[in-house]
Design an enzyme around this catalytic site. Structure first.
Site, PDB file in Angstrom:
ATOM      1  N   LYS A  71       0.822  -1.216   0.000  1.00 43.14           N
ATOM      2  CA  LYS A  71       0.000   0.000   0.000  1.00 43.14           C
ATOM      3  C   LYS A  71       0.855   1.265   0.000  1.00 43.14           C
ATOM      4  CE  LYS A  71      -2.375   0.324   3.674  1.00 43.14           C
ATOM      5  NZ  LYS A  71      -1.387   1.123   4.429  1.00 43.14           N
ATOM      6  N   THR A  73       4.027   1.450  -0.812  1.00 43.53           N
ATOM      7  CA  THR A  73       4.782   1.416  -2.066  1.00 43.53           C
ATOM      8  C   THR A  73       3.947   1.982  -3.210  1.00 43.53           C
ATOM      9  OG1 THR A  73       5.997  -0.529  -1.291  1.00 43.53           O
ATOM     10  CG2 THR A  73       6.014  -0.100  -3.662  1.00 43.53           C
ATOM     11  N   ARG A  94       2.075   8.451   6.830  1.00 41.16           N
ATOM     12  CA  ARG A  94       2.320   8.349   8.271  1.00 41.16           C
ATOM     13  C   ARG A  94       3.801   8.086   8.541  1.00 41.16           C
ATOM     14  NH1 ARG A  94      -0.943   3.488  10.088  1.00 41.16           N
ATOM     15  NH2 ARG A  94      -0.240   2.771   8.056  1.00 41.16           N
ATOM     16  N   LYS A 105       7.023  -6.507  11.262  1.00 39.27           N
ATOM     17  CA  LYS A 105       6.498  -5.857  10.068  1.00 39.27           C
ATOM     18  C   LYS A 105       7.569  -5.121   9.267  1.00 39.27           C
ATOM     19  CE  LYS A 105       2.734  -2.724   8.711  1.00 39.27           C
ATOM     20  NZ  LYS A 105       3.456  -1.571   8.161  1.00 39.27           N
ATOM     21  N   ALA A 273      -3.818   1.593  12.448  1.00 38.52           N
ATOM     22  CA  ALA A 273      -5.241   1.503  12.140  1.00 38.52           C
ATOM     23  C   ALA A 273      -5.925   0.364  12.885  1.00 38.52           C
ATOM     24  CB  ALA A 273      -5.453   1.343  10.637  1.00 38.52           C
ATOM     25  N   PHE A 301      -3.436  -0.325   7.108  1.00 37.23           N
ATOM     26  CA  PHE A 301      -3.960  -1.682   6.978  1.00 37.23           C
ATOM     27  C   PHE A 301      -5.060  -1.748   5.915  1.00 37.23           C
ATOM     28  CE2 PHE A 301      -2.197  -2.108  11.430  1.00 37.23           C
ATOM     29  CZ  PHE A 301      -1.136  -2.895  11.038  1.00 37.23           C
ATOM     30  N   PHE A 381       3.719  -9.100  -9.675  1.00 38.23           N
ATOM     31  CA  PHE A 381       4.838  -9.983  -9.353  1.00 38.23           C
ATOM     32  C   PHE A 381       5.174 -10.795 -10.602  1.00 38.23           C
ATOM     33  CE2 PHE A 381       3.528  -8.839  -5.175  1.00 38.23           C
ATOM     34  CZ  PHE A 381       4.589  -9.081  -4.313  1.00 38.23           C
ATOM     35  N   TRP A 409       7.143  -0.996  -7.660  1.00 40.87           N
ATOM     36  CA  TRP A 409       8.234  -1.570  -6.861  1.00 40.87           C
ATOM     37  C   TRP A 409       9.453  -1.822  -7.746  1.00 40.87           C
ATOM     38  CZ3 TRP A 409      11.058  -6.131  -6.827  1.00 40.87           C
ATOM     39  CH2 TRP A 409      11.770  -6.406  -5.643  1.00 40.87           C
TER      40      TRP A 409
END
Length: 556
Positions: A71, A73, A94, A105, A273, A301, A381, A409
């Site tokens: 998210k 990214t 954030r 994480k 969140a 999230f 991917f 990415w």
């Protein structure tokens, strides 16, 4: 492929003064924290007041999985792609917490070639905002306990102290502690608790305050304890507001850094969140809207948590009206939701994708309930197959959602051009009719049940007896008209993290409720969610080190 930190460390950053100049800012508009990060001055913020607002784009996601969604990214890459298309955009994010950075994480600076930098600074101490919040939180705790020790003029019931100390670290042994042990002069013995800094009400207050005066008013309203008559005792009554505000006077100013492609990014505030309201500061978002034609921001999230709170808390309080939502997913995550183990996600599995896409479907339905146009994007991917990608694309378009593949990415802004064009087309073709989910004048239980049924898909809500009493007491005290901040696992639409996909025939279990009067919402704890996380068996901290040249390794 290089690691995120290797990519970030090899990047050639522009001095932040040059990035700011591209936004029409002067050197005096910045308060520098070295060459590559700065806070925006109060004078600059005031100079923006009469400028029109740009378009507000929210980036959210399906429920997170071990497969990863990307998210942040996507948010960063979308901002870079807007710049490549010649559009004037600013990203609003954030700040990361040290807890997950050293836990499981990792950091929160984006990934690959869609990152904000300096990555190490951002993920560690940055400009000291979290330390200031931690200090202000614990100052109030110290003043409260000192007040009790020095005669307890306010009649605080030591069995009903609700203000908790905090630390920006995952430390499970601090969840429940006893303070005041020792001699008489060491304080009154009582049970106490810690929360992680991102769950502190001061974090929420800082992120929702419009200016220093509003910050002080909100700090003053915070409930620290209850007296023997059951009445709230506030920070204002404890005479703590001025000192807390002094600790926060710089922290309330938004921070500016840059992406790998030098797109400006305002990174400010960091409530989670799952246990808090999950959005960057109102000040940063409103500033970005004045600085640029497009503000691209994110909520924490999945959309069941971050987006719902962005709409029902942040937008409601700040008068924000989002123009579009980007909903992020991956084929891998959808297959995981369809029951495929993490070790088999690289193999084509259309049956699992068809099953797991129900999670995406529910989030699409939820976002449309707020009247905002939705664009779905898949983080690509190399293991994704054309059959899988076409299935998701057709699925979204059948539900009147624009769809775009994202390769930010791997390729940075260039990999986000398809998505950026879809977002721009959506902004032109579909007008947002934004509205919140519920009327804040509804009783607290009605608001809780609206979120549980409409957003989570629950059949109903079950309340612990103590939680029902707490909600009734909050309404009696005049807090019934506040919005709800649900604390719930991020991994499932339900409050059971093992229920993947789109669970059915379940209830939400409410075990506790309390007011964050300064922030302006009622926090409702469901399931087994914790406001103080613990470290995993092998924390990410094990891999982090500093080389002889001072370069940090192991951050991700």
């Amino acid at each position: 492929m290089k690691t995120d930190i290797e990519i970030a460390q090899e990047a050639v950053m522009q001095p932040i003064t040059e990035v700011a100049a591209g936004c029409g800012m002067k050197p005096d508009d910045l308060e520098l924290y070295g060459k590559y990060k700065a806070k925006l001055s109060d004078e600059y913020l005031e100079s923006l007041n009469d400028k029109p607002d740009g378009k507000l784009i929210l980036v959210t996601a399906i429920n997170p999985t071990p497969a990863g969604e990307g998210k942040t990214t996507t948010t960063v890459g979308l901002g870079e792609a807007f710049a490549k298309l010649g559009k004037n955009a600013v990203i609003a994010l954030r700040e990361p917490s040290l807890g997950p950075c050293f836990g499981i994480k990792g950091g929160a600076a984006g990934g690959g070639y869609a990152q904000v930098v300096p990555m190490e600074d951002l993920n560690l101490h940055f400009t000291g905002d979290f330390h200031a919040i931690t200090s202000a939180n614990n100052l109030l705790a110290a003043i409260l306990d000192n007040h009790i020790q020095q005669g307890n003029e306010l009649g605080i019931d030591t069995r009903n102290v609700v203000w908790k100390r905090c630390i920006d670290m995952n430390d499970r042994v601090l969840r429940n502690v006893v303070v005041g042990l020792g001699a008489k002069g060491d304080g009154t013995v009582r049970e106490d608790h810690f929360v992680i800094t991102v769950a502190s009400e001061i974090m929420a207050v800082l992120c929702l305050a419009t200016d220093l005066n509003d910050l002080k008013e909100r700090l003053g309203r915070m409930v620290a304890a209850y007296n023997y008559a059951g009445e709230p005792v506030t920070a204002a009554q404890l005479q703590a507001v001025g000192a807390m505000a002094a600790l926060l006077k710089d922290a309330i100013k938004p921070n500016m850094i840059q992406t790998l492609e030098h797109t400006p990014a305002l990174v400010h505030g960091g409530p989670f969140a799952n246990i808090a309201h999950g959005c960057n500061s109102v000040r940063a978002t409103k500033t970005a809207l004045k600085m640029a034609d497009y503000c691209i921001t994110e909520a924490g999230f999945g959309a069941d948590l971050g987006a719902e709170k962005f709409f029902d808390i942040k937008c409601r309080m700040a008068g924000l009206k989002p123009d579009a939502v980007v909903l992020v997913a991956t084929v891998r995550a959808l297959k995981y939701n369809g029951g495929v183990p993490k070790t088999e996600l690289t193999m084509e599995n259309l049956d699992a994708l068809k099953k797991g896409i129900a999670n995406l479907e529910k989030h699409i339905e939820n976002l449309k309930k707020f009247g905002v146009p939705v664009v779905v994007t898949l983080n690509a991917f190399v293991t994704d197959t054309e059959v899988e990608l076409d299935f998701v694309k057709n699925f979204c378009e059948e539900r009147d959602c624009a769809f775009a593949l994202s390769k930010v990415w791997e390729k940075g802004g260039e990999g986000g051009i398809e998505l950026a064009k879809k977002v721009l087309d959506t902004l032109e073709q579909k007008k947002s009719d934004f509205h919140v989910l519920y009327d804040e004048t509804l009783p607290l239980k009605d608001k809780i049940e609206t979120i549980a049924k409409e957003i989570y898909g629950a059949d109903g809500v079950e309340y612990a007896a103590s939680a029902s009493k707490q909600l009734a007491k909050l309404e009696e005290l005049g807090f019934g008209n506040l919005p709800i901040c649900m604390a719930k696992t991020q991994y499932s639409l339900s409050d059971d993290q093992t229920l993947l996909g789109r669970p059915e025939h379940f209830s939400i279990h409410v075990r506790e409720a309390y007011v964050s009067a300064g922030a302006g919402f009622v926090v409702v704890l469901t399931g087994s969610v914790m406001t103080m996380p613990g470290l995993p068996k092998k924390p990410a901290a094990y891999q982090i080190d500093v080389g002889d040249d001072g370069a940090i390794t192991g951050l991700f």
